[in-house]
Design a protein around this motif. Sequence first.
Motif, PDB file in Angstrom:
ATOM      1  N   SER A 105      -6.337  14.921 -18.347  1.00  0.00           N
ATOM      2  CA  SER A 105      -5.432  14.903 -17.199  1.00  0.00           C
ATOM      3  C   SER A 105      -6.148  15.348 -15.924  1.00  0.00           C
ATOM      4  CB  SER A 105      -4.203  15.760 -17.469  1.00  0.00           C
ATOM      5  OG  SER A 105      -4.561  17.110 -17.600  1.00  0.00           O
ATOM      6  N   VAL A 106      -7.048  16.303 -16.021  1.00  0.00           N
ATOM      7  CA  VAL A 106      -7.808  16.718 -14.841  1.00  0.00           C
ATOM      8  C   VAL A 106      -8.742  15.595 -14.400  1.00  0.00           C
ATOM      9  CG1 VAL A 106      -9.568  18.331 -14.017  1.00  0.00           C
ATOM     10  CG2 VAL A 106      -7.614  19.179 -15.298  1.00  0.00           C
ATOM     11  N   ASN A 107      -9.333  14.881 -15.345  1.00  0.00           N
ATOM     12  CA  ASN A 107     -10.184  13.746 -15.020  1.00  0.00           C
ATOM     13  C   ASN A 107      -9.378  12.645 -14.329  1.00  0.00           C
ATOM     14  OD1 ASN A 107     -12.323  12.015 -14.876  1.00  0.00           O
ATOM     15  ND2 ASN A 107     -12.325  11.507 -17.041  1.00  0.00           N
ATOM     16  N   MET A 108      -8.204  12.336 -14.857  1.00  0.00           N
ATOM     17  CA  MET A 108      -7.347  11.325 -14.238  1.00  0.00           C
ATOM     18  C   MET A 108      -6.844  11.778 -12.878  1.00  0.00           C
ATOM     19  SD  MET A 108      -5.148   9.838 -17.431  1.00  0.00           S
ATOM     20  CE  MET A 108      -4.131   8.860 -16.365  1.00  0.00           C
ATOM     21  N   LEU A 109      -6.613  13.068 -12.732  1.00  0.00           N
ATOM     22  CA  LEU A 109      -6.174  13.610 -11.452  1.00  0.00           C
ATOM     23  C   LEU A 109      -7.220  13.359 -10.367  1.00  0.00           C
ATOM     24  CD1 LEU A 109      -4.006  15.399 -10.048  1.00  0.00           C
ATOM     25  CD2 LEU A 109      -5.403  17.337 -10.673  1.00  0.00           C
ATOM     26  N   GLY A 110      -8.475  13.575 -10.685  1.00  0.00           N
ATOM     27  CA  GLY A 110      -9.543  13.320  -9.729  1.00  0.00           C
ATOM     28  C   GLY A 110      -9.656  11.849  -9.374  1.00  0.00           C
ATOM     29  N   THR A 111      -9.530  10.986 -10.366  1.00  0.00           N
ATOM     30  CA  THR A 111      -9.623   9.550 -10.133  1.00  0.00           C
ATOM     31  C   THR A 111      -8.481   9.059  -9.260  1.00  0.00           C
ATOM     32  OG1 THR A 111     -10.705   9.275 -12.268  1.00  0.00           O
ATOM     33  CG2 THR A 111      -9.746   7.309 -11.279  1.00  0.00           C
ATOM     34  N   MET A 112      -7.262   9.527  -9.528  1.00  0.00           N
ATOM     35  CA  MET A 112      -6.117   9.108  -8.726  1.00  0.00           C
ATOM     36  C   MET A 112      -6.193   9.640  -7.306  1.00  0.00           C
ATOM     37  SD  MET A 112      -2.824   9.129 -11.159  1.00  0.00           S
ATOM     38  CE  MET A 112      -3.198   9.596 -12.813  1.00  0.00           C
ATOM     39  N   THR A 113      -6.746  10.831  -7.139  1.00  0.00           N
ATOM     40  CA  THR A 113      -6.902  11.382  -5.801  1.00  0.00           C
ATOM     41  C   THR A 113      -7.882  10.547  -4.986  1.00  0.00           C
ATOM     42  OG1 THR A 113      -6.437  13.584  -6.655  1.00  0.00           O
ATOM     43  CG2 THR A 113      -7.510  13.449  -4.512  1.00  0.00           C
ATOM     44  N   ILE A 114      -9.001  10.161  -5.584  1.00  0.00           N
ATOM     45  CA  ILE A 114      -9.975   9.323  -4.899  1.00  0.00           C
ATOM     46  C   ILE A 114      -9.361   7.964  -4.551  1.00  0.00           C
ATOM     47  CG2 ILE A 114     -12.184   8.126  -5.159  1.00  0.00           C
ATOM     48  CD1 ILE A 114     -12.455  11.117  -4.734  1.00  0.00           C
ATOM     49  N   SER A 115      -8.577   7.405  -5.459  1.00  0.00           N
ATOM     50  CA  SER A 115      -7.921   6.119  -5.193  1.00  0.00           C
ATOM     51  C   SER A 115      -6.912   6.242  -4.053  1.00  0.00           C
ATOM     52  CB  SER A 115      -7.217   5.616  -6.449  1.00  0.00           C
ATOM     53  OG  SER A 115      -8.124   5.435  -7.479  1.00  0.00           O
ATOM     54  N   TYR A 160       0.824  -1.209   0.000  1.00  0.00           N
ATOM     55  CA  TYR A 160       0.000   0.000   0.000  1.00  0.00           C
ATOM     56  C   TYR A 160       0.859   1.261   0.000  1.00  0.00           C
ATOM     57  CZ  TYR A 160      -3.796  -3.184   1.125  1.00  0.00           C
ATOM     58  OH  TYR A 160      -4.699  -4.199   1.094  1.00  0.00           O
ATOM     59  N   GLY A 161       1.973   1.244   0.715  1.00  0.00           N
ATOM     60  CA  GLY A 161       2.881   2.387   0.698  1.00  0.00           C
ATOM     61  C   GLY A 161       3.472   2.614  -0.682  1.00  0.00           C
ATOM     62  N   GLY A 162       3.856   1.528  -1.341  1.00  0.00           N
ATOM     63  CA  GLY A 162       4.377   1.640  -2.698  1.00  0.00           C
ATOM     64  C   GLY A 162       3.334   2.157  -3.675  1.00  0.00           C
ATOM     65  N   ALA A 163       2.096   1.695  -3.504  1.00  0.00           N
ATOM     66  CA  ALA A 163       1.017   2.170  -4.370  1.00  0.00           C
ATOM     67  C   ALA A 163       0.779   3.660  -4.169  1.00  0.00           C
ATOM     68  CB  ALA A 163      -0.259   1.392  -4.092  1.00  0.00           C
ATOM     69  N   LEU A 164       0.844   4.123  -2.922  1.00  0.00           N
ATOM     70  CA  LEU A 164       0.672   5.557  -2.666  1.00  0.00           C
ATOM     71  C   LEU A 164       1.783   6.383  -3.294  1.00  0.00           C
ATOM     72  CD1 LEU A 164      -0.615   5.823   0.996  1.00  0.00           C
ATOM     73  CD2 LEU A 164      -1.775   6.495  -1.091  1.00  0.00           C
ATOM     74  N   ILE A 165       3.006   5.885  -3.228  1.00  0.00           N
ATOM     75  CA  ILE A 165       4.127   6.606  -3.836  1.00  0.00           C
ATOM     76  C   ILE A 165       3.949   6.689  -5.350  1.00  0.00           C
ATOM     77  CG2 ILE A 165       6.605   6.461  -4.302  1.00  0.00           C
ATOM     78  CD1 ILE A 165       6.896   5.343  -1.432  1.00  0.00           C
ATOM     79  N   VAL A 166       3.534   5.590  -5.959  1.00  0.00           N
ATOM     80  CA  VAL A 166       3.299   5.594  -7.405  1.00  0.00           C
ATOM     81  C   VAL A 166       2.180   6.563  -7.761  1.00  0.00           C
ATOM     82  CG1 VAL A 166       2.468   4.180  -9.327  1.00  0.00           C
ATOM     83  CG2 VAL A 166       4.216   3.289  -7.803  1.00  0.00           C
ATOM     84  N   PHE A 167       1.091   6.554  -6.975  1.00  0.00           N
ATOM     85  CA  PHE A 167      -0.007   7.480  -7.230  1.00  0.00           C
ATOM     86  C   PHE A 167       0.441   8.930  -7.092  1.00  0.00           C
ATOM     87  CE2 PHE A 167      -3.435   4.204  -6.458  1.00  0.00           C
ATOM     88  CZ  PHE A 167      -3.929   4.274  -7.747  1.00  0.00           C
ATOM     89  N   LEU A 168       1.284   9.233  -6.097  1.00  0.00           N
ATOM     90  CA  LEU A 168       1.758  10.607  -5.932  1.00  0.00           C
ATOM     91  C   LEU A 168       2.606  11.050  -7.121  1.00  0.00           C
ATOM     92  CD1 LEU A 168       2.604  10.744  -2.135  1.00  0.00           C
ATOM     93  CD2 LEU A 168       0.726  11.853  -3.341  1.00  0.00           C
ATOM     94  N   ILE A 169       3.438  10.156  -7.636  1.00  0.00           N
ATOM     95  CA  ILE A 169       4.243  10.489  -8.812  1.00  0.00           C
ATOM     96  C   ILE A 169       3.338  10.731 -10.017  1.00  0.00           C
ATOM     97  CG2 ILE A 169       5.923   9.555 -10.458  1.00  0.00           C
ATOM     98  CD1 ILE A 169       7.219   8.127  -8.020  1.00  0.00           C
ATOM     99  N   LEU A 170       2.341   9.867 -10.185  1.00  0.00           N
ATOM    100  CA  LEU A 170       1.425  10.027 -11.315  1.00  0.00           C
ATOM    101  C   LEU A 170       0.552  11.269 -11.178  1.00  0.00           C
ATOM    102  CD1 LEU A 170       0.355   6.323 -11.883  1.00  0.00           C
ATOM    103  CD2 LEU A 170       1.860   7.716 -13.296  1.00  0.00           C
ATOM    104  N   ILE A 171       0.167  11.616  -9.952  1.00  0.00           N
ATOM    105  CA  ILE A 171      -0.604  12.846  -9.738  1.00  0.00           C
ATOM    106  C   ILE A 171       0.235  14.059 -10.129  1.00  0.00           C
ATOM    107  CG2 ILE A 171      -1.531  14.347  -7.914  1.00  0.00           C
ATOM    108  CD1 ILE A 171      -2.693  11.800  -6.633  1.00  0.00           C
ATOM    109  N   GLY A 172       1.515  14.036  -9.766  1.00  0.00           N
ATOM    110  CA  GLY A 172       2.407  15.123 -10.176  1.00  0.00           C
ATOM    111  C   GLY A 172       2.522  15.218 -11.689  1.00  0.00           C
ATOM    112  N   ALA A 173       2.612  14.073 -12.347  1.00  0.00           N
ATOM    113  CA  ALA A 173       2.697  14.077 -13.812  1.00  0.00           C
ATOM    114  C   ALA A 173       1.413  14.628 -14.427  1.00  0.00           C
ATOM    115  CB  ALA A 173       2.966  12.665 -14.322  1.00  0.00           C
ATOM    116  N   MET A 174       0.272  14.308 -13.839  1.00  0.00           N
ATOM    117  CA  MET A 174      -0.995  14.807 -14.376  1.00  0.00           C
ATOM    118  C   MET A 174      -1.157  16.309 -14.156  1.00  0.00           C
ATOM    119  SD  MET A 174      -2.531  12.510 -15.997  1.00  0.00           S
ATOM    120  CE  MET A 174      -0.969  11.840 -16.485  1.00  0.00           C
TER     121      MET A 174
END
Length: 67
Positions: free
Chosen positions: A41-51, A11-25
Amino acid sequence: MTVETAYQYLYGGALIVFLILIGAMVVRSIIGPRSTDRIMSVNMLGTMTISSIAILSFILKEEYLAD
């Protein structure tokens, strides 16, 4: 290593990956060459934030965050 520890690492690794992807978006939504890139990108940003919030609620054992 117990199963709980392995899940914490997962779960920690998944959060780190999501944070990197949120920055990219965020970067993509600012410099996207077309308006469709910005919208996606704004749509994906919302989805990744919820995840990310869902993963955090599971890690912290705070079920009210999942609502």
